[in-house]
Every structure is written in C-alpha cells, then in structure tokens.
Scaffold this active site. Structure first.
Site, PDB file in Angstrom:
ATOM      1  N   SER A 142       0.834  -1.199   0.000  1.00 22.41           N
ATOM      2  CA  SER A 142       0.000   0.000   0.000  1.00 22.41           C
ATOM      3  C   SER A 142       0.869   1.248   0.000  1.00 22.41           C
ATOM      4  O   SER A 142       1.971   1.261   0.565  1.00 22.41           O
ATOM      5  CB  SER A 142      -0.898   0.020   1.242  1.00 22.41           C
ATOM      6  N   TYR A 155      -1.107  -0.455  10.773  1.00 22.81           N
ATOM      7  CA  TYR A 155      -1.212  -0.880   9.369  1.00 22.81           C
ATOM      8  C   TYR A 155       0.043  -0.490   8.598  1.00 22.81           C
ATOM      9  O   TYR A 155       0.622  -1.301   7.863  1.00 22.81           O
ATOM     10  CB  TYR A 155      -2.450  -0.240   8.750  1.00 22.81           C
TER      11      TYR A 155
END
Length: 249
Positions: A142, A155
């Site tokens: 990501s 995350y």
C-alpha cells in the site's frame, strides 16, 4: 501439452483480489479463488470466471492459520495443479486509532495478514516452485507504507515489514527461478470503502496528478505483468499504482 499455470490469489472473493483473479484467468492461468469459510462470494467469483471461459475454483481458508494454509495448498494442487503463482492480497479490519491507543495486539493483528500469512504460504509453495525452478510471488502492499496518515500506525508498520520481507525473499529466491515483487495501490475504492464520505474521496482525488481515482483493474494489470512468463528477470521491485500521487503536488 504444456500445463496451464496455476495462480492462488488470497482474499479474492471481492475487491482488488477478485479483479486480480479475473485478470489472471483471462491471461490463461487457472485461478484458485480464496476467502474465509462461509463467504459465498468465493464460489460466485469462481463461477463468473468459468462463465467467461476461464478456469477457476473456490477454496475457503483463513490464510493466517498454519493448518488451513497447508490444507489450502494441497487442495489447490489436487484440483487445479501445483501452485506456480501466489498473489498475497488477503487483508482484514484496519481500525484507526491514535498512537497512544494502539496496543501491541493491534500490531500483531496487522502482522498476521502481511507477514505471517506470506510466511505460511511461502513455506507451503516454495519447495515445489524451487523444484520446478519457476515461481511468481506478488505481494499487495500500500502507498500507506510511504505516506502513513494519522491513526494508521499499525497498518503502516505491518505494510513496511511486508516490503522488507518481499525484498529479502527476492534476493534469496532468485537463484531458484522464483521472482518476488510487490504492487502498492493508492486509494482504490472497492466494496469495503462504501462508507468513506464523499468529501474524503474528493480531497484524495485532488492530490492525484492523473486526475482520477484508481480502479481494481489498474492494480490487476500491474499484477498480471509481474506474474507473466516474460517477467522472470524482474524481482525485488515495487510498482506503485497511484496515478502519480507519490510525486507530490
């Protein structure tokens, strides 16, 4: 006749994973669609691929569980053939919280998907890939690893660890004919983003030089390139699919 290559796409019952599964099937791979037990979308995606003329089957398994991963890889091999391609896409809840409220268990929950799951799957498929001297592994990470927004520390940390894992694997596995790469999407709206407010979407869009939001097919195209037969000299690389956002305004 040459055996059709087999791709296992984790977390492919919806969203990016489903788009990737459909694209790889169109490219001629037999695709193992994966999701959790009880997820009716797993078989639905596999059926839709078959309806479009592709080869696919659904396999329910939690890819953060060692026993289920071993069973998953065995089941795919029995149904479609040995796994030649793995796309590590599975993810889970991504809660937001200030740093002071993020517990170690919150970090472990993210590491389960982005480090533990790749390790479990790698241990299951790599012996066969090494024996055949051919394999493709693509990790979906990501842009958050590069541009972590407030409240996403667990995350972002797990995604950064995943990138390190990818690069270490790429170096070690290259002599065995196995490539390991990553695709890092920007914000690509899928089903789980249905509740994201429109003003948030518009604020993000304003930072994308390409002037549009990314689509699941944009991500699937990058994955398809990296798993292709022709990409065997590309390893340890990370393709950021963000419309130029990483370049800044």
């Amino acid at each position: 006749m040459e055996r059709r290559r087999v791709a296992l796409v984790t977390g492919s019952s919806r969203g990016l994973g489903a788009a990737i599964a459909r694209r790889l099937a169109r490219d001629g791979l037999a695709v193992a669609v994966n999701g959790l037990r009880g997820d009716g979308q797993v078989d639905e995606v596999a059926r839709s691929i078959a309806d479009d003329g592709g080869t696919a089957a659904g396999f329910a398994a939690d890819v953060t569980d060692a026993r289920q991963v071993a069973g998953l890889v065995d089941a795919v091999a029995a149904s479609l053939g040995p796994v030649d391609v793995v796309v590590l896409n599975a993810t889970g809840p991504q809660p937001e919280a200030p740093v002071a409220e993020v517990a170690w268990q919150d970090h472990l929950a993210q590491l389960d998907f982005f480090v533990k799951s790749p390790v479990l799957l790698g241990r299951a498929v790599l012996p066969g890939m090494a024996e055949r001297r051919h394999g493709r592994i693509v990790m979906i990470d990501s842009e958050v690893a590069d541009r972590p927004p407030p409240g996403r520390s667990a995350y972002a940390a797990a995604k950064s660890a995943q990138i390190g894992l990818m690069r270490a694997w790429a170096r070690e596995l290259a002599p065995a004919g196995v490539t390991v790469n990553a695709v890092a999407p920007g914000f690509v709206p899928v089903e789980r983003h249905a509740d994201v407010p429109e003003e948030v979407r518009q604020a993000y869009l304003a930072t994308v030089p390409a002037g549009r939001m990314g689509t699941p097919d944009d991500v699937a195209h990058a994955v398809a390139f990296l798993v292709s037969e022709e990409s065997g000299f590309i390893t340890g690389q990370r393709i950021v699919v963000d419309g130029g956002r990483a370049l800044g305004g």
